[in-house]
Scaffold this motif. Structure first.
Motif, PDB file in Angstrom:
ATOM      1  N   SER A  34      51.955  28.762  48.519  1.00 35.66           N
ATOM      2  CA  SER A  34      52.218  29.261  47.316  1.00 35.66           C
ATOM      3  C   SER A  34      52.991  28.837  45.748  1.00 35.66           C
ATOM      4  O   SER A  34      53.038  29.137  45.170  1.00 35.66           O
ATOM      5  CB  SER A  34      54.426  29.468  48.113  1.00 35.66           C
ATOM      6  N   LEU A  35      52.210  27.316  45.769  1.00 35.76           N
ATOM      7  CA  LEU A  35      52.513  26.859  44.764  1.00 35.76           C
ATOM      8  C   LEU A  35      51.858  27.223  43.335  1.00 35.76           C
ATOM      9  O   LEU A  35      51.304  27.208  42.627  1.00 35.76           O
ATOM     10  CB  LEU A  35      52.416  24.939  44.290  1.00 35.76           C
ATOM     11  N   PHE A  36      50.575  27.536  44.078  1.00 37.21           N
ATOM     12  CA  PHE A  36      49.378  28.164  43.703  1.00 37.21           C
ATOM     13  C   PHE A  36      49.348  29.547  43.770  1.00 37.21           C
ATOM     14  O   PHE A  36      48.250  29.962  43.099  1.00 37.21           O
ATOM     15  CB  PHE A  36      47.717  27.310  43.694  1.00 37.21           C
ATOM     16  N   ARG A  37      50.454  30.399  43.784  1.00 36.77           N
ATOM     17  CA  ARG A  37      49.964  31.982  44.170  1.00 36.77           C
ATOM     18  C   ARG A  37      49.896  32.351  42.778  1.00 36.77           C
ATOM     19  O   ARG A  37      48.259  33.282  43.053  1.00 36.77           O
ATOM     20  CB  ARG A  37      51.617  32.399  44.382  1.00 36.77           C
ATOM     21  N   ASN A  38      49.783  32.041  41.573  1.00 38.54           N
ATOM     22  CA  ASN A  38      49.832  32.422  40.356  1.00 38.54           C
ATOM     23  C   ASN A  38      48.134  32.232  39.679  1.00 38.54           C
ATOM     24  O   ASN A  38      47.708  33.525  38.888  1.00 38.54           O
ATOM     25  CB  ASN A  38      50.652  32.482  39.005  1.00 38.54           C
ATOM     26  N   GLU A  39      47.820  31.284  40.352  1.00 35.15           N
ATOM     27  CA  GLU A  39      46.047  31.045  40.094  1.00 35.15           C
ATOM     28  C   GLU A  39      45.347  32.127  40.866  1.00 35.15           C
ATOM     29  O   GLU A  39      44.372  31.774  40.271  1.00 35.15           O
ATOM     30  CB  GLU A  39      45.694  29.009  39.529  1.00 35.15           C
ATOM     31  N   ILE A  40      45.679  31.779  41.661  1.00 33.98           N
ATOM     32  CA  ILE A  40      45.033  32.408  43.503  1.00 33.98           C
ATOM     33  C   ILE A  40      44.741  33.505  42.874  1.00 33.98           C
ATOM     34  O   ILE A  40      43.177  34.027  42.956  1.00 33.98           O
ATOM     35  CB  ILE A  40      45.316  32.070  44.623  1.00 33.98           C
ATOM     36  N   ALA A  41      45.872  34.562  42.224  1.00 33.09           N
ATOM     37  CA  ALA A  41      45.730  35.885  42.169  1.00 33.09           C
ATOM     38  C   ALA A  41      44.917  35.949  40.241  1.00 33.09           C
ATOM     39  O   ALA A  41      44.157  37.049  41.030  1.00 33.09           O
ATOM     40  CB  ALA A  41      47.281  36.234  41.445  1.00 33.09           C
ATOM     41  N   LEU A  42      44.837  35.335  39.331  1.00 32.78           N
ATOM     42  CA  LEU A  42      43.612  35.653  38.409  1.00 32.78           C
ATOM     43  C   LEU A  42      42.796  34.878  39.263  1.00 32.78           C
ATOM     44  O   LEU A  42      41.346  35.568  38.261  1.00 32.78           O
ATOM     45  CB  LEU A  42      44.483  34.212  37.615  1.00 32.78           C
ATOM     46  N   TRP A  43      42.317  34.187  39.712  1.00 32.70           N
ATOM     47  CA  TRP A  43      40.730  34.064  40.213  1.00 32.70           C
ATOM     48  C   TRP A  43      40.418  35.289  40.114  1.00 32.70           C
ATOM     49  O   TRP A  43      38.839  35.620  40.734  1.00 32.70           O
ATOM     50  CB  TRP A  43      40.735  32.785  41.236  1.00 32.70           C
ATOM     51  N   SER A  44      41.385  35.192  41.486  1.00 30.37           N
ATOM     52  CA  SER A  44      41.173  37.022  42.474  1.00 30.37           C
ATOM     53  C   SER A  44      40.543  38.211  41.056  1.00 30.37           C
ATOM     54  O   SER A  44      39.494  38.905  41.972  1.00 30.37           O
ATOM     55  CB  SER A  44      41.042  37.404  42.959  1.00 30.37           C
ATOM     56  N   ILE A  45      41.143  38.291  40.061  1.00 29.53           N
ATOM     57  CA  ILE A  45      41.228  39.124  39.157  1.00 29.53           C
ATOM     58  C   ILE A  45      39.677  38.898  38.259  1.00 29.53           C
ATOM     59  O   ILE A  45      39.325  39.729  38.509  1.00 29.53           O
ATOM     60  CB  ILE A  45      42.307  39.322  38.797  1.00 29.53           C
ATOM     61  N   LEU A  46      39.723  37.802  38.095  1.00 34.18           N
ATOM     62  CA  LEU A  46      39.303  37.590  36.422  1.00 34.18           C
ATOM     63  C   LEU A  46      37.340  38.087  36.957  1.00 34.18           C
ATOM     64  O   LEU A  46      37.236  37.454  38.660  1.00 34.18           O
ATOM     65  CB  LEU A  46      39.470  36.948  35.932  1.00 34.18           C
ATOM     66  N   PRO A  47      36.655  38.180  36.079  1.00 35.23           N
ATOM     67  CA  PRO A  47      35.131  37.882  36.376  1.00 35.23           C
ATOM     68  C   PRO A  47      34.452  36.337  37.188  1.00 35.23           C
ATOM     69  O   PRO A  47      35.409  35.866  36.398  1.00 35.23           O
ATOM     70  CB  PRO A  47      34.173  38.643  35.135  1.00 35.23           C
ATOM     71  N   HIS A  48      33.758  36.339  37.836  1.00 38.84           N
ATOM     72  CA  HIS A  48      32.949  34.794  38.153  1.00 38.84           C
ATOM     73  C   HIS A  48      31.941  34.833  37.910  1.00 38.84           C
ATOM     74  O   HIS A  48      30.890  34.245  37.878  1.00 38.84           O
ATOM     75  CB  HIS A  48      32.738  35.099  39.577  1.00 38.84           C
ATOM     76  N   HIS A  49      31.573  35.879  36.425  1.00 43.06           N
ATOM     77  CA  HIS A  49      30.232  34.850  35.936  1.00 43.06           C
ATOM     78  C   HIS A  49      30.268  34.872  34.317  1.00 43.06           C
ATOM     79  O   HIS A  49      31.663  35.627  33.911  1.00 43.06           O
ATOM     80  CB  HIS A  49      28.933  36.261  36.125  1.00 43.06           C
ATOM     81  N   ALA A  50      29.197  34.079  33.770  1.00 41.67           N
ATOM     82  CA  ALA A  50      29.639  34.143  32.340  1.00 41.67           C
ATOM     83  C   ALA A  50      28.778  35.344  31.684  1.00 41.67           C
ATOM     84  O   ALA A  50      28.442  35.528  32.036  1.00 41.67           O
ATOM     85  CB  ALA A  50      28.481  33.236  32.174  1.00 41.67           C
ATOM     86  N   PRO A  51      30.039  35.270  30.448  1.00 40.46           N
ATOM     87  CA  PRO A  51      29.176  36.734  29.167  1.00 40.46           C
ATOM     88  C   PRO A  51      28.025  36.537  28.861  1.00 40.46           C
ATOM     89  O   PRO A  51      28.166  35.373  28.437  1.00 40.46           O
ATOM     90  CB  PRO A  51      30.836  36.618  28.788  1.00 40.46           C
ATOM     91  N   ALA A  52      27.565  37.676  28.470  1.00 38.39           N
ATOM     92  CA  ALA A  52      26.528  37.614  27.615  1.00 38.39           C
ATOM     93  C   ALA A  52      26.881  36.901  26.037  1.00 38.39           C
ATOM     94  O   ALA A  52      27.985  36.894  25.884  1.00 38.39           O
ATOM     95  CB  ALA A  52      25.728  39.649  27.433  1.00 38.39           C
ATOM     96  N   GLN A  53      25.678  36.707  25.680  1.00 38.20           N
ATOM     97  CA  GLN A  53      25.638  36.397  24.672  1.00 38.20           C
ATOM     98  C   GLN A  53      26.148  36.841  23.528  1.00 38.20           C
ATOM     99  O   GLN A  53      26.284  38.192  22.982  1.00 38.20           O
ATOM    100  CB  GLN A  53      24.378  35.622  23.961  1.00 38.20           C
ATOM    101  N   GLY A  54      27.108  36.280  22.777  1.00 36.11           N
ATOM    102  CA  GLY A  54      27.799  36.231  21.669  1.00 36.11           C
ATOM    103  C   GLY A  54      29.581  37.638  22.107  1.00 36.11           C
ATOM    104  O   GLY A  54      30.151  38.145  21.444  1.00 36.11           O
ATOM    105  N   GLU A  55      29.441  37.757  23.311  1.00 36.73           N
ATOM    106  CA  GLU A  55      30.724  38.585  23.979  1.00 36.73           C
ATOM    107  C   GLU A  55      31.602  38.141  24.307  1.00 36.73           C
ATOM    108  O   GLU A  55      31.636  36.682  24.457  1.00 36.73           O
ATOM    109  CB  GLU A  55      30.254  39.146  25.519  1.00 36.73           C
ATOM    110  N   PRO A  56      32.729  38.458  23.262  1.00 36.00           N
ATOM    111  CA  PRO A  56      33.958  37.222  23.805  1.00 36.00           C
ATOM    112  C   PRO A  56      34.563  37.488  25.876  1.00 36.00           C
ATOM    113  O   PRO A  56      34.488  38.054  25.835  1.00 36.00           O
ATOM    114  CB  PRO A  56      35.459  37.624  22.317  1.00 36.00           C
ATOM    115  N   LEU A  57      35.289  36.463  25.405  1.00 39.24           N
ATOM    116  CA  LEU A  57      35.860  35.440  26.303  1.00 39.24           C
ATOM    117  C   LEU A  57      37.103  36.803  26.719  1.00 39.24           C
ATOM    118  O   LEU A  57      37.459  36.904  25.670  1.00 39.24           O
ATOM    119  CB  LEU A  57      36.379  34.106  27.001  1.00 39.24           C
TER     120      LEU A  57
END
Length: 66
Positions: A34-57
């Motif tokens: 319950s303390l890290f609920r928002n962080e867990i939700a963001l972790w499950s939504i954001l991509p888990h791979h590094a962006p390509a060269q020159g691609e903004p985060l």
């Protein structure tokens, strides 16, 4: 004190310790979720791979859960 009495008290203490430690584990685990609920939700939504060269985060957004 009687040896049998000490043996029963020691066994009772062991069982109570196991039961209470199990309950405390559940309380601490659910509290950390319950303390890290928002962080867990963001972790499950954001991509888990590094962006390509020159691609903004992608921008980090705040996630509000009900």
């Amino acid at each position: 004190m009687n040896k049998e009495f000490l043996k029963r008290i020691t066994e009772a203490h062991s069982w109570l310790g196991l039961i209470i430690s199990g309950l405390l584990f559940i309380v601490f685990f659910t509290g950390s979720i319950s303390l890290f609920r928002n962080e867990i939700a963001l972790w499950s939504i954001l991509p888990h791979h590094a962006p390509a060269q020159g691609e903004p985060l992608p921008p980090v957004r705040s996630c509000s859960l009900p």
